[in-house]
Design a protein around this motif. Structure first.
Motif, mmCIF file in Angstrom:
data_model
loop_
_atom_site.group_PDB
_atom_site.id
_atom_site.type_symbol
_atom_site.label_atom_id
_atom_site.label_comp_id
_atom_site.label_asym_id
_atom_site.label_seq_id
_atom_site.Cartn_x
_atom_site.Cartn_y
_atom_site.Cartn_z
ATOM 1 N N ALA A 64 -3.857 52.931 27.148
ATOM 2 C CA ALA A 64 -4.088 53.337 25.667
ATOM 3 C C ALA A 64 -3.146 54.454 25.233
ATOM 4 N N ALA A 65 -2.900 55.435 26.156
ATOM 5 C CA ALA A 65 -2.309 56.510 25.868
ATOM 6 C C ALA A 65 -0.603 56.556 25.982
ATOM 7 N N ASP A 66 -0.195 55.431 26.580
ATOM 8 C CA ASP A 66 1.085 55.232 27.088
ATOM 9 C C ASP A 66 1.745 54.252 26.372
ATOM 10 N N PRO A 67 2.501 54.853 24.908
ATOM 11 C CA PRO A 67 3.112 53.968 24.484
ATOM 12 C C PRO A 67 4.303 53.096 24.947
ATOM 13 N N ARG A 68 4.888 53.806 25.958
ATOM 14 C CA ARG A 68 6.021 53.133 26.626
ATOM 15 C C ARG A 68 5.494 51.848 27.232
ATOM 16 N N ALA A 69 4.297 51.976 27.922
ATOM 17 C CA ALA A 69 3.771 51.041 28.579
ATOM 18 C C ALA A 69 3.466 49.765 27.970
ATOM 19 N N ARG A 70 2.899 49.793 26.421
ATOM 20 C CA ARG A 70 2.853 48.981 25.461
ATOM 21 C C ARG A 70 4.036 48.329 24.953
ATOM 22 N N GLN A 71 5.184 49.191 24.822
ATOM 23 C CA GLN A 71 6.552 48.615 24.496
ATOM 24 C C GLN A 71 6.994 47.866 25.720
ATOM 25 N N ASP A 72 6.479 48.168 26.830
ATOM 26 C CA ASP A 72 7.118 47.143 28.000
ATOM 27 C C ASP A 72 6.595 45.662 27.879
ATOM 28 N N TYR A 73 5.111 45.823 27.423
ATOM 29 C CA TYR A 73 4.576 44.374 27.507
ATOM 30 C C TYR A 73 5.131 43.680 26.079
ATOM 31 N N GLN A 74 5.568 44.179 25.079
ATOM 32 C CA GLN A 74 6.382 43.584 24.010
ATOM 33 C C GLN A 74 7.687 43.060 24.593
ATOM 34 N N ASP A 75 8.401 44.078 25.479
ATOM 35 C CA ASP A 75 9.698 43.519 26.035
ATOM 36 C C ASP A 75 9.494 42.500 27.169
ATOM 37 N N ASP A 76 8.300 42.390 27.898
ATOM 38 C CA ASP A 76 8.108 41.268 28.804
ATOM 39 C C ASP A 76 7.775 40.041 28.133
ATOM 40 N N VAL A 77 7.055 40.215 26.941
ATOM 41 C CA VAL A 77 6.734 38.781 26.171
ATOM 42 C C VAL A 77 8.096 38.166 25.574
ATOM 43 N N ALA A 78 8.977 39.107 25.151
ATOM 44 C CA ALA A 78 10.360 38.852 24.443
ATOM 45 C C ALA A 78 11.098 38.036 25.500
ATOM 46 N N ARG A 79 11.224 38.439 26.595
ATOM 47 C CA ARG A 79 11.908 37.792 27.563
ATOM 48 C C ARG A 79 11.441 36.946 28.577
ATOM 49 N N GLY A 80 10.210 36.413 28.291
ATOM 50 C CA GLY A 80 9.564 35.471 28.765
ATOM 51 C C GLY A 80 9.010 35.847 30.235
ATOM 52 N N ALA A 81 8.717 36.919 30.509
ATOM 53 C CA ALA A 81 8.188 37.277 31.689
ATOM 54 C C ALA A 81 6.616 37.229 31.793
ATOM 55 N N VAL A 82 5.851 37.410 30.583
ATOM 56 C CA VAL A 82 4.488 37.252 30.420
ATOM 57 C C VAL A 82 4.147 36.356 29.227
ATOM 58 N N PRO A 83 3.203 35.422 29.181
ATOM 59 C CA PRO A 83 2.999 34.463 27.962
ATOM 60 C C PRO A 83 2.860 35.258 26.820
ATOM 61 N N PRO A 84 3.314 34.409 25.707
ATOM 62 C CA PRO A 84 3.085 35.278 24.281
ATOM 63 C C PRO A 84 1.856 35.520 23.742
#
Length: 319
Positions: free
Chosen positions: A260-280
């Motif tokens: 929750a305190a790491d905005p970079r980690a949350r952006q990583d999630y969005q990036d992973d969704v965008a490139r299909g690495a994790v489900p939308p």
């Protein structure tokens, strides 16, 4: 054997089976199919997006069968409920939050008021504010639910006893006729099914979700806030979500505050969704996911559930 209960009589449906109003999955086609099959179809209104309502409501409202709509109580306001009531639903279901601001609006419109509860304190409040029907959700349920809730088997009869004569529906870990029969034996007037109806031809889910549900196992589900935090969801932390396994659960389990305190980690999630690495979207799934073996039409599924409910009750009676 007839499956008539207070619930079926109240809504004029053939079977004591209701569709859980799952946001993102329970659209007009799914709700309509459940109602056409003899259950109560419930739209997943979630936060009350007006464009979504304008698109999905006419599909079920024009079918001529009883139907309802559900909302996330913590994420809406009175205007959302009033807008939905203009479409003439037979029922409005509210979950996860204080329902009292909406009581008078629902009653004035002539709709039935269904309140979902996750503990006995919520059940008492539902009785006090005049719920027409109470849904007792056990922790086996897919999607969001109580962090410290109770299993369906002991929770449902406790709510039945507390709420009488208000009818209670059982929810959580019910995916076949045996589960519906068990709910009736526990004193419930019917059952609400979510995960099972996600795996139908009418559900508004990506085909990959249906495939994951067919392959899923109950022991692989997990209740956690990790995916809500990673997605930037506003869900209250007291209601973590049960999903199938996910890479971010493995990466951040037990480190929710750090995530929750790491905005970079949350952006990583969005990036992973965008490139299909994790489900939308996370795959919301309850512990009864093992019992899902096919992808039928929801109308056919309701009929099958009813037949197998009768079979289970008949077998129990013989014993």
């Amino acid at each position: 054997m007839a499956l008539s209960t207070v619930f079926t009589e109240m809504f004029g449906v053939r079977y004591p089976i209701a569709l859980a109003p799952m946001g993102g999955a329970a659209g007009g086609a799914l709700a309509s199919a459940v109602s056409r099959g003899g259950g109560l179809g419930m739209l997943g209104g979630a936060y009350g997006d007006p464009e979504w309502l304008a698109r999905e409501v006419p599909i079920v409202a024009g079918a001529g069968e009883p139907w309802g709509i559900g909302f996330l109580t913590w994420g809406i306001d009175v205007a959302v409920v009033e807008r939905a009531l203009e479409y003439g639903p037979r029922a409005v279901m509210l979950s996860f939050g204080d329902p009292s601001p909406y009581a008078e609006r629902v009653r004035r419109a002539g709709a039935r008021w269904i309140l979902q509860v996750t503990d006995l304190e919520e059940a008492r409040r539902a009785v006090d504010v005049g719920a027409d029907v109470i849904v007792a959700q056990g922790t086996e349920s897919g999607g969001h639910g109580a962090r410290r809730g109770r299993s369906t088997l002991p929770f449902v009869p406790a709510v039945v006893d507390l709420a009488a004569p208000v009818p209670v529906l059982a929810a959580g870990g019910i995916a076949d006729g045996r589960g519906v029969a068990a709910a009736l034996v526990l004193g419930a007037a019917g059952a609400v099914l979510g995960t099972r109806f996600q795996a139908t031809t009418e559900a508004l889910v990506d085909p990959s979700v249906a495939e994951a549900l067919l392959a899923g196992r109950g022991q692989d589900t997990e209740r956690s806030t990790v995916l809500d935090i990673a997605r930037g969801s506003r869900w209250p932390s007291k209601y973590p979500a049960r999903t199938l396994g996910h890479p971010y659960l493995d990466r951040w389990r037990g480190r929710e505050a750090e995530l929750a305190a790491d905005p970079r980690a949350r952006q990583d999630y969005q990036d992973d969704v965008a490139r299909g690495a994790v489900p939308p979207q996370p795959v919301w799934a309850g512990e009864a996911v093992d019992l899902i073996t096919d992808l039928p039409s929801a109308a056919d599924l309701v009929a099958t559930l009813a037949t197998r409910t009768e079979d289970a009750l008949t077998r129990a009676g013989r014993r």
